[in-house]
Design an enzyme around this catalytic site. Structure first.
Site, mmCIF file in Angstrom:
data_model
loop_
_atom_site.group_PDB
_atom_site.id
_atom_site.type_symbol
_atom_site.label_atom_id
_atom_site.label_comp_id
_atom_site.label_asym_id
_atom_site.label_seq_id
_atom_site.Cartn_x
_atom_site.Cartn_y
_atom_site.Cartn_z
ATOM 1 N N ASP A 183 -3.873 -0.669 9.100
ATOM 2 C CA ASP A 183 -2.451 -0.671 8.770
ATOM 3 C C ASP A 183 -1.626 -0.472 10.039
ATOM 4 O O ASP A 183 -1.654 0.597 10.649
ATOM 5 C CB ASP A 183 -2.172 0.457 7.767
ATOM 6 N N HIS A 185 1.555 -0.493 9.879
ATOM 7 C CA HIS A 185 2.593 0.391 9.327
ATOM 8 C C HIS A 185 3.995 0.023 9.787
ATOM 9 O O HIS A 185 4.923 0.832 9.709
ATOM 10 C CB HIS A 185 2.294 1.847 9.695
ATOM 11 N N GLU A 209 -2.460 -4.906 8.063
ATOM 12 C CA GLU A 209 -1.351 -4.698 7.130
ATOM 13 C C GLU A 209 -0.069 -4.384 7.866
ATOM 14 O O GLU A 209 -0.074 -3.628 8.841
ATOM 15 C CB GLU A 209 -1.709 -3.545 6.190
ATOM 16 N N GLU A 235 4.641 -4.158 0.857
ATOM 17 C CA GLU A 235 4.961 -2.898 0.192
ATOM 18 C C GLU A 235 6.445 -2.571 0.263
ATOM 19 O O GLU A 235 6.952 -1.803 -0.549
ATOM 20 C CB GLU A 235 4.153 -1.756 0.801
ATOM 21 N N HIS A 285 -0.148 -2.181 -3.356
ATOM 22 C CA HIS A 285 0.078 -0.951 -2.591
ATOM 23 C C HIS A 285 0.204 0.201 -3.577
ATOM 24 O O HIS A 285 0.889 0.093 -4.589
ATOM 25 C CB HIS A 285 1.370 -1.122 -1.792
#
Length: 382
Positions: A183, A185, A209, A235, A285
């Site tokens: 991730d 992020h 991700e 997400e 998610h």
């Protein structure tokens, strides 16, 4: 059947819930949460529930459209998170009223179970090899970790080297078949994302991700050419219209809508179907509570393109209370060999421990995400 009342709860570690009551005594539970802004969401829930009192809860499509479209200002994380929690509770009521699991009302199952992954490593990834081995020993076949600490637009290669060492150490410890999700992020800027894609490719990640923030999704094509790794995101997108733009641009391989932020079960099912027409997979998610996880699994159960489900039991955010603490039927989520079996209880299939919910609601937590800075004192993405 009519809706006669509702209550909302904000509880540790950072979750919000809604209880919707009908005149027939059937109760539905939803999870209107937005990490760091749940109090704001619950104000929006109060405004939306003004419309629903006295209505038949089974008319879910009508209510969803009214709550979304009747406001001149639509969409966004707050509105869609409030709508999501209400929508989940309505599906819970309808399933209970008919005596069937929610997925049966969404077209029925296309699978018996969904592969799941667990988080390791925390916000600043550490001790990941031990944690990955523990998850493998528990039967999981996939894990996810944050890639790095904060990164500036152009940053030190020591941070890149540290990530590569961590991922290679995990790969060496768990073997070639263990899925490793990485991730970014949204804390990685485009230039550094290109480097990470190139360097990570030989380690065969399951996916990367949020390689960039949602406002920079037009850069995905450019970044993707630097490494043949499946790219996941979504997400922080909140409706099928947000995902429409993403899917039309192309370059994405896995969408990750959050059932608590994208308008609930009703909208996530539509997003999943839309993605299927673009040959894009679904991996919802879900770093939240039991209603969120149950809702996600119901959509997975009836979505052909669902490939894996995030679950947050034991995640580093769950300080004090964990996912199963809020339900009486803790065996509702049955994990076998890295898969979560379909939920077969009526409605969403989770029985909320209301006494515990009320007790924890007295704490009234105000979780906020960390504030990070770069070495020079400038703002850094968390």
């Amino acid at each position: 059947m009519k809706i006669v009342s509702y209550e909302t709860f904000i509880v540790p570690p950072r979750w919000g819930f809604i209880k919707i009551v009908t005149d027939e005594g059937i109760i539905g539970w939803g999870e209107p949460s937005l990490e760091g802004r749940t109090h704001t969401v619950h104000t929006c829930v109060d405004e939306m529930m003004e419309y629903l009192i006295g209505k038949d809860p089974r008319d879910i499509e009508l209510h969803w459209n009214y709550l979304h479209r009747s406001s001149f200002y639509r969409g966004g994380p707050v509105f869609m998170s409030a709508l999501a929690g209400i929508d989940q509770a309505l599906w819970d009521i309808k399933g209970k009223a008919l005596g069937v699991p929610a997925y049966q009302l969404l077209g029925g199952k296309c699978r018996d179970k969904i592969r799941t992954y667990s988080w390791i490593g925390g916000d600043r990834p550490d001790d990941v090899v031990r944690m990955a081995k523990e998850k493998q020993d528990e039967g999981f076949t996939a894990i996810k970790m944050n890639a790095t600490e904060e990164l500036n637009y152009i940053d030190d290669y020591s941070k890149i080297d540290a990530l590569l060492t961590r991922v290679q150490s995990i790969r060496d410890a768990v073997g070639s078949d263990m899925g490793i999700g990485i991730d970014f992020h949204g804390r990685v800027h485009k230039a550094m994302a290109k480097i990470l894609m190139r360097e990570l490719e030989p380690m065969h990640p399951m996916f990367v991700e949020e390689i960039v923030l949602p406002e920079h999704l037009d850069a995905i094509h450019e970044i993707a050419q630097y490494g043949a790794i499946p790219i996941a995101t979504g997400e922080r997108l909140h409706s099928r219209w947000d995902f429409k733009t993403l899917l039309e641009r192309g370059g994405i391989d896995i969408i990750q809508p959050d059932v608590c932020h994208c308008g609930g079960i009703t909208e996530m099912k539509k997003i999943a179907s839309m993605a299927e027409t673009y040959d894009v997979a679904l991996a919802p998610h879900c770093p939240l509570g039991p209603v969120a996880l149950a809702s996600s699994v119901h959509v997975d159960t009836c979505s052909q393109n669902a490939i894996i489900q995030e679950q947050s039991i034991g995640i580093h955010y769950n300080k004090g209370n964990d996912v199963l603490d809020y339900i009486d039927n803790k065996d509702a989520f049955s994990f076998e060999e890295g898969y979560c079996l379909n939920l077969e209880g009526d409605g969403l299939g989770v029985e909320i421990n209301e006494a515990f919910m009320r007790e924890q609601g007295k704490i009234n937590p105000r979780w906020r995400n960390p504030h990070w800075t770069n070495k020079d004192g400038s703002f850094a993405e968390w």
